[in-house]
Structures are given as structure tokens and as C-alpha cells.
Design an enzyme around this catalytic site. Structure first.
Site, PDB file in Angstrom:
ATOM      1  CB  CYS A 178      15.075  26.745 -21.670  1.00 40.82           C
ATOM      2  SG  CYS A 178      16.245  25.332 -22.082  1.00 40.82           S
ATOM      3  CE  LYS A 222      22.304  32.175 -20.809  1.00 35.62           C
ATOM      4  NZ  LYS A 222      22.149  31.580 -22.656  1.00 35.62           N
ATOM      5  CD  GLN A 280      19.069  35.630 -23.543  1.00 32.62           C
ATOM      6  OE1 GLN A 280      20.701  36.233 -24.649  1.00 32.62           O
ATOM      7  NE2 GLN A 280      19.396  34.503 -23.714  1.00 32.62           N
ATOM      8  CG  HIS A 328      15.445  29.941 -19.524  1.00 27.13           C
ATOM      9  ND1 HIS A 328      16.049  29.342 -18.482  1.00 27.13           N
ATOM     10  CD2 HIS A 328      15.749  30.042 -21.024  1.00 27.13           C
ATOM     11  CE1 HIS A 328      16.578  28.095 -19.340  1.00 27.13           C
ATOM     12  NE2 HIS A 328      16.982  28.266 -20.502  1.00 27.13           N
ATOM     13  CG  ASP A 330      16.449  35.616 -16.154  1.00 29.44           C
ATOM     14  OD1 ASP A 330      17.461  35.485 -16.932  1.00 29.44           O
ATOM     15  OD2 ASP A 330      16.324  34.120 -17.053  1.00 29.44           O
TER      16      ASP A 330
HETATM   17  N1  7TS Z   1      17.406  32.814 -18.228  1.00 29.63           N
HETATM   18  C1  7TS Z   1      17.532  33.051 -19.362  1.00 29.63           C
HETATM   19  C2  7TS Z   1      16.847  34.220 -19.483  1.00 29.63           C
HETATM   20  C3  7TS Z   1      18.281  32.221 -20.575  1.00 29.63           C
HETATM   21  O1  7TS Z   1      18.226  32.835 -21.602  1.00 29.63           O
HETATM   22  C4  7TS Z   1      18.637  31.837 -19.845  1.00 29.63           C
HETATM   23  C5  7TS Z   1      19.570  30.674 -20.774  1.00 29.63           C
HETATM   24  C6  7TS Z   1      18.963  31.487 -19.014  1.00 29.63           C
HETATM   25  C7  7TS Z   1      18.660  32.048 -17.862  1.00 29.63           C
HETATM   26  C8  7TS Z   1      19.919  29.833 -17.906  1.00 29.63           C
HETATM   27  O2  7TS Z   1      21.164  29.963 -17.879  1.00 29.63           O
HETATM   28  P1  7TS Z   1      22.203  29.299 -17.987  1.00 29.63           P
HETATM   29  O3  7TS Z   1      23.602  30.036 -18.137  1.00 29.63           O
HETATM   30  O4  7TS Z   1      22.159  29.289 -16.552  1.00 29.63           O
HETATM   31  O5  7TS Z   1      22.003  28.128 -18.957  1.00 29.63           O
HETATM   32  N2  7TS Z   1      18.946  30.679 -22.907  1.00 29.63           N
HETATM   33  C9  7TS Z   1      18.683  29.479 -23.406  1.00 29.63           C
HETATM   34  C10 7TS Z   1      18.962  29.754 -24.899  1.00 29.63           C
HETATM   35  O6  7TS Z   1      18.013  30.873 -24.976  1.00 29.63           O
HETATM   36  N3  7TS Z   1      19.134  28.763 -25.242  1.00 29.63           N
HETATM   37  O7  7TS Z   1      19.965  28.163 -24.489  1.00 29.63           O
HETATM   38  C11 7TS Z   1      20.105  28.759 -23.292  1.00 29.63           C
END
Ligand code: 7TS
Length: 415
Positions: free
Chosen positions: A372, A233, A210, A129, A207
Site C-alpha cells: 500500500c 497491529k 507502525q 501509506h 499516522d
Molecule cells: N498506515 C500505515 C503506516 C500502515 O502500515 C497501515 C497498514 C495503515 C496506515 C492502514 O492501517 P489499517 O489498519 O487501517 O489498514 N499497513 C499494512 C501493511 O504494511 N501491510 O498490510 C497493511
């Protein structure tokens, strides 16, 4: 197609989520399949946060009075729930952040700024990401280290042979890898990767944006040095996330932001730092969101992460079978046995954004775009994918609806 048996009563779960009860576009039921972007919230979380504001709010770690002590207790109890949820050895290893993005940036700007320099290598992956690419690019510019990426194989898994080779030159100081890809769904062999990184003297950051929402995670068993994830999430609110770090490593890191709560003593000549985890928590924190995250952990634990994972594996296998029946549709990533609850796909002759827009008119919410992960989409040789992502409250009937509606989408979009 015969319907598999699910490990729990999904309708009972759905009843806990008010947003799933409402009609979409005023007349069709909402089929929410954008859980990889953010999940919906159960009453336990919504009501718990409201109740906190109604009865218990005050700033934390400050008051001598009862209300502040009560807020502090709730805020710190939530930290302990997270500690137990990911099996950390101490609540001192659980740092509240705004989310995965902030957790990774924190490591880059503190550990990275202190420990990385010319001649060093940070190893990320081609399926990362942006939040696990850009902070390292910014820091590489400042410190002069090299950023390299583990390639991926055609089946959507990491090229582990290339990983081993990249580690061989002893300049890798940090491996930073996604546990479960938000596009391919690939679940990476973290334990093995951590072992290999440590053999070469490198640290490993995971990370877990997910993975933590979808499967049991034990940071001690994985033996990772850092692990970042987001509350929103995993049924929690936005504005809260967690960075786990091994205590000795966190102890050795300089602070991230300066301000209230993160200090032991301040004089005009200089300052000293508070103990973990407060050293990394400057300023008034996101108190209600932290409490909401604790309640989300309660909710997930009451069902059981192993059951949730089992539910999603069945859903993913069923979804891949149903989507395979749609002519002209390609799903990216490995087979369901190696995959989280994500199906990113393209349809010949239709743009992913148009697919998502037409699905939305039938009440089906999916995301379209590069999610992303632009470098990954360049490798896949597509500008954009449409992505259906599932969670504990999704049903097999919703997957049927997706597959059936995609036929209508094709009728509308392809001439
Ligand atoms: N890493 C992964 C694998 C992600 O899927 C996301 C967010 C992030 C980091 C960042 O997370 P945040 O909560 O700090 O924004 N992924 C997504 C997505 O797949 N669609 O919208 C956000």
C-alpha cells in the site's frame, strides 16, 4: 555471528500466543514475519473477548440495566487504558474508529472539509501509506486545495530541508506524516516536524499505525494535533482503532457520521451533537474489539514498551547484518538506528512474490508487493519488495532461519 542478548524471555512471551504453537503446512513451525500487516493475538485478548461475550455483552450507553452498565464500563475502561498508554490528557480525546484508515478519513472529511479550500496546501510525504494519500486526493478534488509531498533522501529518511522550504509558503494548513514507515522502517522526527508545522500555523496529523505497537508514544510530548493507529497491529483485534485529537480542535470539528449516540437532541428541524468523544462515534460501536484493545494495551504494558522497542532494535540490527550476508539482496531504508522492525528487500533476478511463496513453503510468512505504498515503490524503482517485519515474540533464531532459507530460495529461483 554472535547472538546479542535480548531484554526479556521471548519463549515465555511466545507461550501466550496460541497461533505460534501450531505447525504450518502441517509439518513446519510457523515463522511469522508479517507483523507490519497485522500482529498475532495473545490468550489474554482472545479469552478476554470470548469471556465478554459469554458474561457481559449488551449494547453500551443505553441500558438502565446491569448488563448494559457492565458492558459500558468495560468499553469506557478500555478507552482510559488507551488514554494512559499514549499519554493523552483526557479520555475525551480518544475516539474509537475501525483503524488508522478510518481515523485519517475522519480528519479529512470533518476537519479537512471544514477548513481546507482553494489556495491551501496539505503536506504528506513520499513514504506515505495509501491511507494517507487517497483521502486527501478525494478531498482535494472536492475542495480545490493542493496536495504536496515531502521528498525522501537516498538513505530513506525525509528530506527535512525540503520540508522546511515547503512550509515556508504560508499556505500549508496540515502536515500529515507517517511516524514509522511500513516499508523503509524510517522513524520520522515527529516532534521536530510538529514544532516546525506549528511555527507556520499548520496542524500535524501522525499516522502511528507502525509506531504505537512498537515504541513508547506520548502524544503530548510529540505535540501532535491528531494521531491515528490500529488495534490489530498491536495484539488487539481487527475492527478497532483510535483517533487521538487535541480537545479544542475536536470540539471545533463537525461530526463524521450521523446516527445514534452522537447526538444531544434531535428534532425534525435539526440536531445538536453529543460531547466528545461520542460526537464522532455514531451507531453501535465495536464493543468487544474495544475491550480486546484494552487488554492488548494491558499485555504490552506488562512487558513495557521501552523493552519491546529495545527487543526490536536488537532484532532489526541483527536482521540487517544477517541479510547483508545474502549476496544479491538489497534492503531498503535507513540503518537500524533510525529504523523500526521492518526489512523490505529485493533479490537480484527473483520476483518478490516468488520469494515470498518459496519462503512460505518453508513456513516463513512475509508479505510481498507494494505494501500500500505504490508511490514509494515507484521512487525506489521497484515494482514490489518482499518484507519481513518483526514483533515482540520473534526470535533471533527465526531471523537465522530467514537468512538461511533465502539462500535456498535463491537456489530455487535464480538460474
Ligand atoms: N498506515 C500505515 C503506516 C500502515 O502500515 C497501515 C497498514 C495503515 C496506515 C492502514 O492501517 P489499517 O489498519 O487501517 O489498514 N499497513 C499494512 C501493511 O504494511 N501491510 O498490510 C497493511
Amino acid at each position: 555471528m554472535n547472538k546479542p542478548t535480548l531484554p526479556y524471555d521471548v519463549e515465555a512471551i511466545r507461550a501466550d500466543f496460541p497461533i505460534l504453537q501450531q505447525a504450518h503446512h502441517d509439518d513446519v513451525p510457523l515463522v511469522f514475519l508479517d507483523n507490519a500487516a497485522s500482529s498475532q493475538k495473545p490468550n489474554l485478548v482472545i479469552d478476554g473477548m470470548t469471556n465478554y461475550y459469554r458474561t457481559s455483552h449488551a449494547n453500551v450507553h443505553r441500558g438502565i440495566y446491569q448488563l448494559s452498565e457492565q458492558a459500558t464500563q468495560l468499553y469506557e475502561d478500555a478507552r482510559k487504558k488507551v488514554r494512559d498508554f499514549i499519554h493523552a490528557s483526557s479520555h475525551r480525546e480518544i475516539i474509537y474508529t475501525r483503524g488508522t484508515t478510518e481515523g485519517i478519513n475522519l480528519v479529512a472529511m470533518t476537519w479537512g472539509r471544514k477548513n481546507l479550500g482553494v489556495g491551501d496546501v496539505v503536506l504528506s510525504t513520499a513514504m506515505a501509506h495509501h491511507s494517507n494519500i487517497v483521502p486527501w486526493q478525494i478531498l482535494a478534488e472536492e475542495k480545490g486545495f493542493m496536495l504536496k509531498f515531502v521528498p525522501i533522501l537516498d538513505n530513506g529518511t525525509l528530506d527535512m530541508e525540503a520540508y522546511r522550504q515547503l512550509l515556508e509558503d504560508n499556505s500549508v494548513k496540515l502536515v500529515t506524516v507517517v511516524h514509522s514507515s511500513n516499508v523503509l522502517g524510517t522513524i520520522n522526527p515527529i516532534k521536530e516536524m510538529a514544532h516546525l508545522a506549528h511555527e507556520q500555523g499548520a496542524l500535524i496529523l501522525i499516522d502511528g499505525a507502525q509506531s504505537v505497537p512498537h515504541m513508547p508514544v506520548n502524544v503530548q510530548d510529540l505535540d501532535c494535533d491528531f494521531f491515528a493507529f490500529s488495534g490489530h497491529k498491536m495484539l488487539g483485534p481487527t475492527g478497532i482503532g483510535i483517533l487521538y485529537g487535541k480537545r479544542d480542535i475536536l470540539d471545533d470539528m463537525p461530526p463524521y457520521m450521523g446516527g445514534g449516540d452522537m447526538i444531544a437532541r434531535v428534532t425534525l428541524e435539526g440536531s445538536t451533537w453529543n460531547d466528545l468523544p461520542y460526537k464522532f462515534e455514531a451507531g453501535t460501536p465495536s464493543i468487544a474489539p474495544a475491550i480486546g484493545l484494552g487488554l492488548a494495551v494491558d499485555y504490552l504494558s506488562s512487558i513495557g514498551m521501552d523493552k519491546i522497542h529495545q527487543h526490536e532494535q536488537i532484532m532489526t540490527e541483527y536482521a540487517l547484518d544477517r541479510l547483508a550476508e545474502v549476496a544479491g539482496l538489497t534492503v531498503y531504508g535507513p540503518p537500524s538506528t533510525q529504523k523500526g522492525a521492518v526489512a523490505a528487500f529485493t533479490i537480484n533476478g527473483a520476483h518478490a512474490h516468488d520469494v515470498a511463496q518459496v519462503l512460505d513453503s518453508y513456513g516463513i510468512a512475509v508479505r510481498a508487493g507494494h505494501h500500500c505504498a505504490m508511490p514509494l515503490h515507484q521512487l525506489l524503482n521497484v515494482n514490489a519488495t518482499a518484507r519481513a517485519s518483526f514483533y515482540l515474540y520473534n526470535t533471533l533464531e527465526e531471523i537465522d532461519m530467514l537468512a538461511e532459507t533465502l539462500e535456498k530460495v535463491k537456489d530455487k529461483l535464480i538460474f
